[in-house]
Motif scaffolding. Sequence first.
Motif, mmCIF file in Angstrom:
data_model
loop_
_atom_site.group_PDB
_atom_site.id
_atom_site.type_symbol
_atom_site.label_atom_id
_atom_site.label_comp_id
_atom_site.label_asym_id
_atom_site.label_seq_id
_atom_site.Cartn_x
_atom_site.Cartn_y
_atom_site.Cartn_z
ATOM 1 N N GLY A 108 -3.597 -2.824 4.131
ATOM 2 C CA GLY A 108 -4.586 -2.051 3.392
ATOM 3 C C GLY A 108 -5.734 -2.870 2.846
ATOM 4 O O GLY A 108 -6.726 -2.304 2.371
ATOM 5 N N ASP B 260 -7.591 -0.442 0.349
ATOM 6 C CA ASP B 260 -7.581 0.998 0.597
ATOM 7 C C ASP B 260 -7.172 1.774 -0.658
ATOM 8 O O ASP B 260 -7.802 2.784 -1.016
ATOM 9 N N ASP B 261 -6.137 1.320 -1.353
ATOM 10 C CA ASP B 261 -5.637 2.044 -2.518
ATOM 11 C C ASP B 261 -6.610 2.023 -3.688
ATOM 12 O O ASP B 261 -6.485 2.842 -4.612
ATOM 13 N N ASP B 262 -7.568 1.096 -3.679
ATOM 14 C CA ASP B 262 -8.500 0.960 -4.799
ATOM 15 C C ASP B 262 -9.774 1.773 -4.627
ATOM 16 O O ASP B 262 -10.650 1.744 -5.498
ATOM 17 N N SER C 49 0.819 -1.200 0.000
ATOM 18 C CA SER C 49 0.000 0.000 0.000
ATOM 19 C C SER C 49 0.860 1.260 0.000
ATOM 20 O O SER C 49 1.976 1.287 0.527
ATOM 21 N N LYS C 50 0.301 2.320 -0.581
ATOM 22 C CA LYS C 50 0.974 3.617 -0.544
ATOM 23 C C LYS C 50 0.856 4.268 0.834
ATOM 24 O O LYS C 50 1.507 5.280 1.107
ATOM 25 N N HIS C 51 0.025 3.697 1.712
ATOM 26 C CA HIS C 51 -0.174 4.223 3.062
ATOM 27 C C HIS C 51 0.535 3.347 4.095
ATOM 28 O O HIS C 51 0.865 2.194 3.824
#
Length: 281
Positions: free
Chosen positions: A115, A161-163, A2-4
């Motif tokens: 995520g 989450d990223d989607d 994830s980017k988070h």
Amino acid sequence: MSKHSYAFPPAGLPDQNQRTVDRAVFKTAYAVVPGSVMRDIVTSRLPHWHATRAWILARPMSGFAETFAQYAMEVAPGGGSERPEPDPTVESVLFVVDGGLTLTLEGKAHALIPGSYVFIPPGADWHLHNDTADPAHFQWIRKAYEPADGIPAPAAFVTHDDDVTPEPMPDTEGVWATSRFVAADDLRHDMHVTIVTFQPGGVIPFSETHVMEHGLYILQGKAVYQLNEDWVEVEAGDFLWLRAFCPQACYAAGPGPFRYLLYKDVNRHPRLPGAPSLAAT
């Protein structure tokens, strides 16, 4: 990946030189459970879970919040469960904060990563295992599903989450946004578990006061949060537990985004004493 990034309690046990005073508080309208107090000695082992422990963050309590339970779960390598949910009337959301897990949901395998977001309807057949060499951690939110006459139960789904594109709140220029994993007008669902994001300096510009209960797990960043008549400083890894009608507001005070996983009960009539089951009306 994830980017988070997502926080999880530190576990372990502080040494004898650590101060005993912390930010934990339990009041009639809210509770704050800091990540720093989620230690080894307050975990639970759950039936039919192997090499797994849980920090039970919220459970129904008369006169407080009554609709849900929320856990912070740790699954050691080789751990997991073939019988994770003991109650066929319960729906769940899983949100993975770190590590990797293999979910088998209605016979289909899913590789979960940080995520990953899973909705599990009541009565679903699911299993969860950690087949990696490292511990895995996730949030688990459970609620007794309230059926409504003529409306089918919701279907299971797995996403990330990223989607999901965060929806900016009106007139905020994107400094306050909500990632909605379920459409707000989908009446099959009687709970929403979303991710709320504030950019630095973003605010809830009024004291929200409403019927929904909240479990609020802080995934990233820090803020000053209004809880009833108090303003408290909160940060990644903390859990906030709010009963219905507890006034709340927020000021994102850190250098980076402030993000939290938010539970609320929605889309059903309040139950009235002496009334028949709402499912049949």
